[in-house]
Design a protein around this motif. Structure first.
Motif, PDB file in Angstrom:
ATOM      1  N   UNK A  21       0.800  -1.226   0.000  1.00  0.00           N
ATOM      2  CA  UNK A  21       0.000   0.000   0.000  1.00  0.00           C
ATOM      3  C   UNK A  21       0.831   1.273   0.000  1.00  0.00           C
ATOM      4  N   UNK A  22       2.154   1.142   0.023  1.00  0.00           N
ATOM      5  CA  UNK A  22       3.005   2.325   0.126  1.00  0.00           C
ATOM      6  C   UNK A  22       4.150   2.266  -0.875  1.00  0.00           C
ATOM      7  N   UNK A  23       4.752   3.434  -1.077  1.00  0.00           N
ATOM      8  CA  UNK A  23       5.974   3.514  -1.847  1.00  0.00           C
ATOM      9  C   UNK A  23       7.036   4.098  -0.915  1.00  0.00           C
ATOM     10  N   UNK A  24       8.119   3.372  -0.765  1.00  0.00           N
ATOM     11  CA  UNK A  24       9.261   3.857   0.011  1.00  0.00           C
ATOM     12  C   UNK A  24      10.478   3.737  -0.893  1.00  0.00           C
ATOM     13  N   UNK A  25      11.209   4.835  -1.012  1.00  0.00           N
ATOM     14  CA  UNK A  25      12.327   4.858  -1.945  1.00  0.00           C
ATOM     15  C   UNK A  25      13.509   5.617  -1.341  1.00  0.00           C
ATOM     16  N   UNK A  26      14.683   5.006  -1.411  1.00  0.00           N
ATOM     17  CA  UNK A  26      15.910   5.710  -1.053  1.00  0.00           C
ATOM     18  C   UNK A  26      16.260   6.558  -2.265  1.00  0.00           C
ATOM     19  N   UNK A  27      16.324   7.865  -2.046  1.00  0.00           N
ATOM     20  CA  UNK A  27      16.576   8.803  -3.133  1.00  0.00           C
ATOM     21  C   UNK A  27      18.018   9.287  -3.008  1.00  0.00           C
ATOM     22  N   UNK A  28      18.861   8.826  -3.925  1.00  0.00           N
ATOM     23  CA  UNK A  28      20.273   9.173  -3.851  1.00  0.00           C
ATOM     24  C   UNK A  28      20.889   8.982  -5.223  1.00  0.00           C
ATOM     25  N   UNK A  32      32.464   1.725   6.128  1.00  0.00           N
ATOM     26  CA  UNK A  32      31.033   1.660   6.395  1.00  0.00           C
ATOM     27  C   UNK A  32      30.484   2.848   7.154  1.00  0.00           C
ATOM     28  N   UNK A  33      31.262   3.921   7.291  1.00  0.00           N
ATOM     29  CA  UNK A  33      30.775   5.117   7.986  1.00  0.00           C
ATOM     30  C   UNK A  33      30.072   6.044   6.998  1.00  0.00           C
ATOM     31  N   UNK A  34      28.962   6.634   7.430  1.00  0.00           N
ATOM     32  CA  UNK A  34      28.212   7.545   6.573  1.00  0.00           C
ATOM     33  C   UNK A  34      28.987   8.858   6.458  1.00  0.00           C
ATOM     34  N   UNK A  35      29.313   9.234   5.221  1.00  0.00           N
ATOM     35  CA  UNK A  35      30.080  10.456   5.011  1.00  0.00           C
ATOM     36  C   UNK A  35      29.252  11.563   4.381  1.00  0.00           C
ATOM     37  N   UNK A  36      28.077  11.240   3.870  1.00  0.00           N
ATOM     38  CA  UNK A  36      27.156  12.275   3.394  1.00  0.00           C
ATOM     39  C   UNK A  36      25.728  11.781   3.599  1.00  0.00           C
ATOM     40  N   UNK A  37      24.822  12.709   3.683  1.00  0.00           N
ATOM     41  CA  UNK A  37      23.432  12.362   3.976  1.00  0.00           C
ATOM     42  C   UNK A  37      22.774  11.653   2.798  1.00  0.00           C
ATOM     43  N   UNK A  38      21.672  11.001   3.088  1.00  0.00           N
ATOM     44  CA  UNK A  38      20.849  10.376   2.059  1.00  0.00           C
ATOM     45  C   UNK A  38      19.392  10.619   2.414  1.00  0.00           C
ATOM     46  N   UNK A  39      18.507  10.510   1.442  1.00  0.00           N
ATOM     47  CA  UNK A  39      17.096  10.776   1.679  1.00  0.00           C
ATOM     48  C   UNK A  39      16.245   9.552   1.403  1.00  0.00           C
ATOM     49  N   UNK A  40      15.137   9.466   2.147  1.00  0.00           N
ATOM     50  CA  UNK A  40      14.165   8.400   1.941  1.00  0.00           C
ATOM     51  C   UNK A  40      12.807   9.052   1.732  1.00  0.00           C
ATOM     52  N   UNK A  41      12.144   8.673   0.657  1.00  0.00           N
ATOM     53  CA  UNK A  41      10.824   9.198   0.312  1.00  0.00           C
ATOM     54  C   UNK A  41       9.762   8.175   0.678  1.00  0.00           C
ATOM     55  N   UNK A  42       8.696   8.647   1.297  1.00  0.00           N
ATOM     56  CA  UNK A  42       7.555   7.802   1.636  1.00  0.00           C
ATOM     57  C   UNK A  42       6.319   8.391   0.973  1.00  0.00           C
ATOM     58  N   UNK A  43       5.496   7.537   0.369  1.00  0.00           N
ATOM     59  CA  UNK A  43       4.195   7.946  -0.171  1.00  0.00           C
ATOM     60  C   UNK A  43       3.179   6.913   0.280  1.00  0.00           C
ATOM     61  N   UNK A  44       2.135   7.372   0.959  1.00  0.00           N
ATOM     62  CA  UNK A  44       1.104   6.472   1.449  1.00  0.00           C
ATOM     63  C   UNK A  44       0.156   7.187   2.390  1.00  0.00           C
ATOM     64  N   UNK A  45      -0.675   6.421   3.063  1.00  0.00           N
ATOM     65  CA  UNK A  45      -1.681   6.988   3.970  1.00  0.00           C
ATOM     66  C   UNK A  45      -1.023   7.563   5.226  1.00  0.00           C
ATOM     67  N   UNK A  46      -1.784   8.378   5.954  1.00  0.00           N
ATOM     68  CA  UNK A  46      -1.282   8.966   7.203  1.00  0.00           C
ATOM     69  C   UNK A  46      -0.921   7.884   8.211  1.00  0.00           C
ATOM     70  N   UNK A  47      -1.725   6.847   8.270  1.00  0.00           N
ATOM     71  CA  UNK A  47      -1.464   5.746   9.204  1.00  0.00           C
ATOM     72  C   UNK A  47      -0.112   5.097   8.910  1.00  0.00           C
TER      73      UNK A  47
END
Length: 190
Positions: free
Chosen positions: A123-130, A141-156
């Motif tokens: 029921x949802x779309x979740x995507x790592x946007x990078x 394995x250390x994070x050296x720059x930020x990354x974004x995650x997009x969520x599309x779906x209901x409020x719940x």
């Protein structure tokens, strides 16, 4: 829960079990090994841990050898697992697996301009946007720059997604965009 986390849990719980038994009375090395072997035998029979059955059996075999100290073996292996499992990359993958499990979906990976908004799993779309997720982490394995995650779906479902991000405790999250059905968070290393 992945295999490393299961092995970490098993070794930690076995060692705690032994420590509590030591509170009751002084135990010989053989008695300590026997207690840990009995504990690990129960784990092997539990279907919940079938993915780590081979590793658990290895602990059993090593603990049954004459002169072995199963407590030391478990402590050493536990430390090794902690070191290999404690990188930002490992924690990021763990976060993604947690999001997938809680939302019964598959997280996608895409550039921002290439996201297929109709490609939902469940029921949802979740995507790592990078642009290049591998460049967000260094060789250790250390994070050296930020990354974004997009969520599309209901409020719940958005609330479930937000809770999963907040519960991770390893990343700082900042809302990059939010409306009724969209939420885009940027993750930074703490």
């Amino acid at each position: 829960m992945n295999q490393s986390q299961q092995l970490l849990d098993i070794s930690t719980n076995a060692l705690l079990h032994l420590e509590f038994k030591k509170l009751d009375k002084r135990l010989t090395q053989t008695e300590q090994n026997n207690l840990l072997v009995q504990y690990l035998k129960k784990i092997i029979k539990n279907d919940r841990y079938r993915t780590v059955k081979k590793s658990t059996k290895s602990w059993l075999l090593r603990g049954r050898k004459t002169g072995a100290c199963l407590e030391s073996i478990l402590n050493n292996d536990r430390e090794r697992i902690l070191q290999t499992s404690s990188t930002d990359l490992y924690r990021f993958v763990d976060l993604i697996e947690d999001i997938e499990a809680q939302l019964h979906t598959q997280v996608q990976y895409s550039l921002a301009h290439n996201i297929n908004l109709k490609a939902r799993f469940g029921k949802v779309l979740v995507c790592v946007v990078d642009e290049d997720l591998t460049s967000s982490f260094d060789d250790d394995g250390l994070m050296i720059k930020s990354t974004q995650i997009l969520f599309i779906g209901s409020n719940e479902h958005k609330d479930i997604f937000s809770a999963a991000i907040d519960q991770s405790g390893y990343f700082q999250s900042v809302i990059a965009y939010e409306d009724e059905s969209h939420l885009r968070v940027e993750l930074f290393r703490l």
